[in-house]
Structures are given as C-alpha cells and as structure tokens.
Design a protein around this motif. Structure first.
Motif, mmCIF file in Angstrom:
data_model
loop_
_atom_site.group_PDB
_atom_site.id
_atom_site.type_symbol
_atom_site.label_atom_id
_atom_site.label_comp_id
_atom_site.label_asym_id
_atom_site.label_seq_id
_atom_site.Cartn_x
_atom_site.Cartn_y
_atom_site.Cartn_z
ATOM 1 N N ASP A 20 -0.641 16.059 -0.191
ATOM 2 C CA ASP A 20 -0.649 15.372 -1.478
ATOM 3 C C ASP A 20 -0.363 13.887 -1.351
ATOM 4 N N ARG A 21 0.535 13.515 -0.441
ATOM 5 C CA ARG A 21 0.967 12.109 -0.390
ATOM 6 C C ARG A 21 -0.006 11.193 0.348
ATOM 7 N N LEU A 22 -0.983 11.773 1.031
ATOM 8 C CA LEU A 22 -1.920 10.948 1.799
ATOM 9 C C LEU A 22 -3.115 10.543 0.937
ATOM 10 N N THR A 23 -2.898 9.543 0.097
ATOM 11 C CA THR A 23 -3.927 9.023 -0.811
ATOM 12 C C THR A 23 -4.162 7.547 -0.522
ATOM 13 N N PHE A 24 -5.162 6.973 -1.179
ATOM 14 C CA PHE A 24 -5.394 5.540 -1.020
ATOM 15 C C PHE A 24 -4.218 4.723 -1.551
ATOM 16 N N ASP A 25 -3.565 5.211 -2.585
ATOM 17 C CA ASP A 25 -2.438 4.473 -3.160
ATOM 18 C C ASP A 25 -1.286 4.331 -2.171
ATOM 19 N N PHE A 27 -1.624 4.313 1.169
ATOM 20 C CA PHE A 27 -2.079 3.757 2.444
ATOM 21 C C PHE A 27 -1.741 2.266 2.491
ATOM 22 N N VAL A 28 -1.091 1.824 3.550
ATOM 23 C CA VAL A 28 -0.683 0.430 3.682
ATOM 24 C C VAL A 28 -1.745 -0.331 4.472
ATOM 25 N N GLU A 29 -2.321 -1.342 3.851
ATOM 26 C CA GLU A 29 -3.390 -2.106 4.472
ATOM 27 C C GLU A 29 -2.839 -3.214 5.354
ATOM 28 N N GLY A 30 -3.480 -3.434 6.501
ATOM 29 C CA GLY A 30 -3.097 -4.509 7.413
ATOM 30 C C GLY A 30 -4.309 -4.985 8.186
ATOM 31 N N GLN A 31 -4.085 -5.934 9.076
ATOM 32 C CA GLN A 31 -5.192 -6.533 9.828
ATOM 33 C C GLN A 31 -5.962 -5.501 10.652
ATOM 34 N N GLY A 32 -5.239 -4.518 11.198
ATOM 35 C CA GLY A 32 -5.895 -3.566 12.085
ATOM 36 C C GLY A 32 -6.642 -2.450 11.387
ATOM 37 N N ASN A 33 -6.449 -2.292 10.056
ATOM 38 C CA ASN A 33 -7.092 -1.156 9.379
ATOM 39 C C ASN A 33 -7.861 -1.536 8.121
ATOM 40 N N LEU A 67 -6.580 8.495 6.114
ATOM 41 C CA LEU A 67 -7.845 8.060 5.504
ATOM 42 C C LEU A 67 -8.729 9.249 5.139
ATOM 43 N N LEU A 68 -8.819 10.247 6.020
ATOM 44 C CA LEU A 68 -9.655 11.410 5.714
ATOM 45 C C LEU A 68 -9.103 12.183 4.522
ATOM 46 N N ASN A 69 -7.786 12.322 4.462
ATOM 47 C CA ASN A 69 -7.172 12.970 3.298
ATOM 48 C C ASN A 69 -7.477 12.183 2.030
ATOM 49 N N ALA A 70 -7.316 10.875 2.091
ATOM 50 C CA ALA A 70 -7.538 10.022 0.917
ATOM 51 C C ALA A 70 -8.982 10.103 0.445
ATOM 52 N N ILE A 71 -9.916 10.124 1.395
ATOM 53 C CA ILE A 71 -11.330 10.259 1.035
ATOM 54 C C ILE A 71 -11.562 11.574 0.295
ATOM 55 N N ALA A 72 -11.002 12.653 0.827
ATOM 56 C CA ALA A 72 -11.195 13.974 0.217
ATOM 57 C C ALA A 72 -10.651 14.014 -1.207
ATOM 58 N N TRP A 73 -9.425 13.519 -1.390
ATOM 59 C CA TRP A 73 -8.837 13.531 -2.738
ATOM 60 C C TRP A 73 -9.661 12.709 -3.716
ATOM 61 N N GLU A 74 -10.043 11.493 -3.309
ATOM 62 C CA GLU A 74 -10.752 10.599 -4.220
ATOM 63 C C GLU A 74 -12.166 11.099 -4.503
ATOM 64 N N ALA A 75 -12.848 11.603 -3.477
ATOM 65 C CA ALA A 75 -14.207 12.117 -3.669
ATOM 66 C C ALA A 75 -14.211 13.285 -4.651
ATOM 67 N N GLN A 76 -13.214 14.169 -4.540
ATOM 68 C CA GLN A 76 -13.139 15.306 -5.449
ATOM 69 C C GLN A 76 -12.785 14.872 -6.868
ATOM 70 N N ARG A 77 -11.929 13.835 -6.961
ATOM 71 C CA ARG A 77 -11.560 13.328 -8.287
ATOM 72 C C ARG A 77 -12.778 12.736 -9.005
ATOM 73 N N LEU A 78 -13.601 12.016 -8.266
ATOM 74 C CA LEU A 78 -14.762 11.361 -8.865
ATOM 75 C C LEU A 78 -15.891 12.341 -9.167
ATOM 76 N N ARG A 79 -15.975 13.392 -8.343
ATOM 77 C CA ARG A 79 -17.024 14.394 -8.566
ATOM 78 C C ARG A 79 -16.424 15.793 -8.464
ATOM 79 N N PRO A 80 -15.780 16.265 -9.539
ATOM 80 C CA PRO A 80 -15.128 17.585 -9.514
ATOM 81 C C PRO A 80 -16.093 18.726 -9.241
ATOM 82 N N ASP A 81 -17.381 18.495 -9.517
ATOM 83 C CA ASP A 81 -18.373 19.547 -9.306
ATOM 84 C C ASP A 81 -18.831 19.624 -7.853
ATOM 85 N N ALA A 82 -18.482 18.626 -7.052
ATOM 86 C CA ALA A 82 -18.951 18.585 -5.660
ATOM 87 C C ALA A 82 -18.087 19.472 -4.772
ATOM 88 N N LYS A 83 -18.690 19.945 -3.696
ATOM 89 C CA LYS A 83 -17.965 20.765 -2.725
ATOM 90 C C LYS A 83 -17.526 19.867 -1.568
#
Length: 360
Positions: A20-25, A27-33, A67-83
């Motif tokens: 649950d906690r691995l979301t884009f919100d 995620f700490v952004e820096g020069q390397g990522n 990042l993979l967790n965050a992608i999964a959460w956000e993708a499902q939020r934007l398209r609840p009908d998607a698998k």
C-alpha cells in the motif's frame, strides 16, 4: 474489473506482494531516479506513444520495486476496468511450475495473456530456468502483438543478464531501458525525512529529528535505501515521542549495531581508474590519454562502466574525469561493455574480478 491485489484469478496470484505504501506520492525524487520516475508516471497514465516493454534496471534497494508498485496502483486507479497484473519473478516461476504439475498451463497462460498491463519484478531470477524463460518469451511476444503494456525490473540492464537466453534478452532490451541509479547523499537524507514523516502520521514518532542526527544516520548506514529505511525505523521505534530531543551521541547508542560498521566506504573514480590500470598493467594516465588502440580503449570503457555502476557520478562528470571526454563517449563505453559482457567471457571475468577488488 480485476482489482490489483486480488488474491487469485485463473491460477495466477494478482499483484502478489503489492504494498500500500509504495505509491508515487511516497516516492522521493532525486538526480539518480528522476528520469525513471517520469517514465513510470507515463506508463501508469496509459499514455500513447510509450516504449514497450519498459525495463527498469539498477542496484538492489534503490526504488525499482517501489516504481513498479506505484505504476500498478496508479494504472488501476485510472482504469478500474483494466486487468493489471503484478508479479515477482519468483512468483511467476513458482506459479508456472505448479501449473505444469497440475496440468493447468492453459489457464496460467490465459491469466497472463489477458492482462492489459503486466509488471514483472526482479526478472533476473528467471536466469538459468529454460522452460520458464520460454514461457515468459511466449507471454511477452503475445502481449506485445496485442498492444498490451509490459514493465520489467532487474538488477542490471537486459544485455547484461548473462544467464537469460539470448532471444529473451533481445526482447527485454527492445523497448526502453531505464536506469534507476544509486542515490546520492542529498536523496538519502530526503528519503530518511520522508520515512520519518510517514511514521509520524502513523503516530510512531512525534516531532522532527535533529538534522545532524539524520546526517549521521545517512553517512553511517551502508547499502541501499531499504537498509536506510530500516535504520530510520529502528531510530523511530527507540525514540518515539522524544525524537526531536535525541542527540547525535544518543542516536548512536539507540541504533547500536546498525551503525557499528562506521561510515560507508565510498568508491571513487580515481580509485576505479587506478584499479583498472593496475589490472591491465597500464598507467592511470593511459586511461585519460587520447590513445584509441584497443589495448587502451577497452580498459577505458571498462573503467567508465565501473564508474557508472559504483559511483553516483553522471555521464558528463565521468567524462570530465577521463581527460575531458564528452558524455556521449562515456555512454557509448558503458553500453559497449554491457553489450560485450554476455558475449565475451574474458571481459565478463575482468569486470567481475575488478568489482571484487573494488569492494574488497
């Protein structure tokens, strides 16, 4: 609709291990990522014109799984009908083996190939497992042909996965390879602050930590962001409501063994150059010179590759330290070694031996 995190569908666990906690919100952004984060958000938004597959690579514990967790959460939020299907490579392997034992491989194949987005974490672990690689290659080919989104992560670039079958390696590298680089000191401090903020919201701690305490925590916690977060958790649990009053000395006492290793030994560009020159019976000055013979150019490229692997220096910075070379020269050198390692046993042995010396 298939909910991310659903227990099971058609024999494949969906979103196994998604946190649950691995979301884009968080995620700490820096020069390397920063580049990796931008690409991850683009993938999660289902934007047209994306590269496919997207392959995140980098050292253990620096944010690929986040990042993979965050992608999964956000993708499902934007398209609840998607698998959306998220799996670790180990889960893919164990589920595939069980499907073969139960003679239910058809259901296994369908559960994956009906996905609108497949995310596979730590794909290096399929290396050496022939039948699993064949199934992954078939799945990858089928999803790409159907225009479905695919995201991978591994601890190194696709062409450096020497235990992975060449055809699969080629498919993994066919989209966008996106490095997630080791964090610098500034990013590590931001990660520590972010973790304390999250723990404060949960009521674990109160107040803010002394900046000198955080600086010491970062400087004396070797390894990855995961290990840093573990040290922050230890400090928070021990300090509780007294966090803001904890001194540097008291923090050292509270953390105990977590800090006993002393400051993390940093590998420098100069150290890498000297080690490579000694390994190849050269002078360090040769690596910085204009000489382009293979006897000099290949060790120079290996040194550049090791600099990118073991330091937080950017391509332009590495170039400046190799006789003022352009960043594109460094990028070419790094990619050349990544390309040659699976094909040339001697280069692979040289890189492995040098890595041991640097870490030694």
């Amino acid at each position: 609709a298939v909910a991310v995190g659903a227990a099971e569908e058609d024999g494949v666990e969906m979103a196994a291990g998604l946190q649950d906690r691995l979301t884009f919100d968080s995620f700490v952004e820096g020069q390397g990522n920063a580049f990796a984060l931008a690409i991850a958000k683009q993938v999660a938004s289902w934007a047209d014109g994306h590269f496919n597959p997207v392959f995140f690579c980098g050292p253990y514990g620096y944010g690929k799984t986040h990042l993979l967790n965050a992608i999964a959460w956000e993708a499902q939020r934007l398209r609840p009908d998607a698998k959306v299907v998220y799996l670790t490579a180990e889960r893919f392997l164990s589920t595939f083996v069980k499907a073969m034992q139960d003679r239910s491989t058809a259901a296994f194949k369908e559960s994956l190939r009906s996905a609108d987005m497949l995310l596979l974490d730590d794909v290096q672990f399929v290396g050496g497992k022939t039948s699993t690689q064949e199934e992954l290659l078939s799945t990858l080919t089928a999803l790409i042909e159907d225009g479905k989104r695919i995201v991978f992560s591994a601890d190194r670039a696709p062409m450096a996965l020497t235990e992975v079958e060449p055809r699969l390696r080629s498919h993994l590298a066919a989209g966008l390879t996106c490095p997630v680089e080791a964090g610098d000191r500034e990013l590590k401090i931001a990660v520590a602050q972010n973790r304390l903020k999250a723990l404060s919201a949960l009521g674990v701690v109160q107040g803010e930590a002394n900046p000198e305490v955080l600086a010491q925590l970062v400087d004396r916690t070797p390894g990855s962001m995961r290990e840093l977060e573990g040290a922050v958790n230890t400090l928070a649990a021990a300090a509780g409501s007294r966090l803001s009053a904890v001194s540097v000395d008291e923090a050292s006492t509270l953390l105990g063994a977590a800090l006993r290793g002393g400051p993390e030994r940093r590998i420098t560009v100069d150290e890498i150059q000297k080690t490579v020159a000694d390994h190849f019976n050269m002078k360090q000055a040769d690596l910085l010179s204009e000489r382009r013979t293979r006897a000099v150019a290949r060790p120079r490229q290996i040194a550049m590759y090791l600099c990118k692997q073991h330091t937080t220096r950017s391509y332009p910075d590495i170039g400046r330290r190799f006789g003022g070379r352009d960043h594109t020269t460094v990028l070419h050198g790094v990619r050349k070694i990544e390309e040659l390692m699976p094909q040339d046993d001697q280069i692979a042995r040289d890189v492995e031996a040098l890595t041991r010396k640097l870490r030694g």
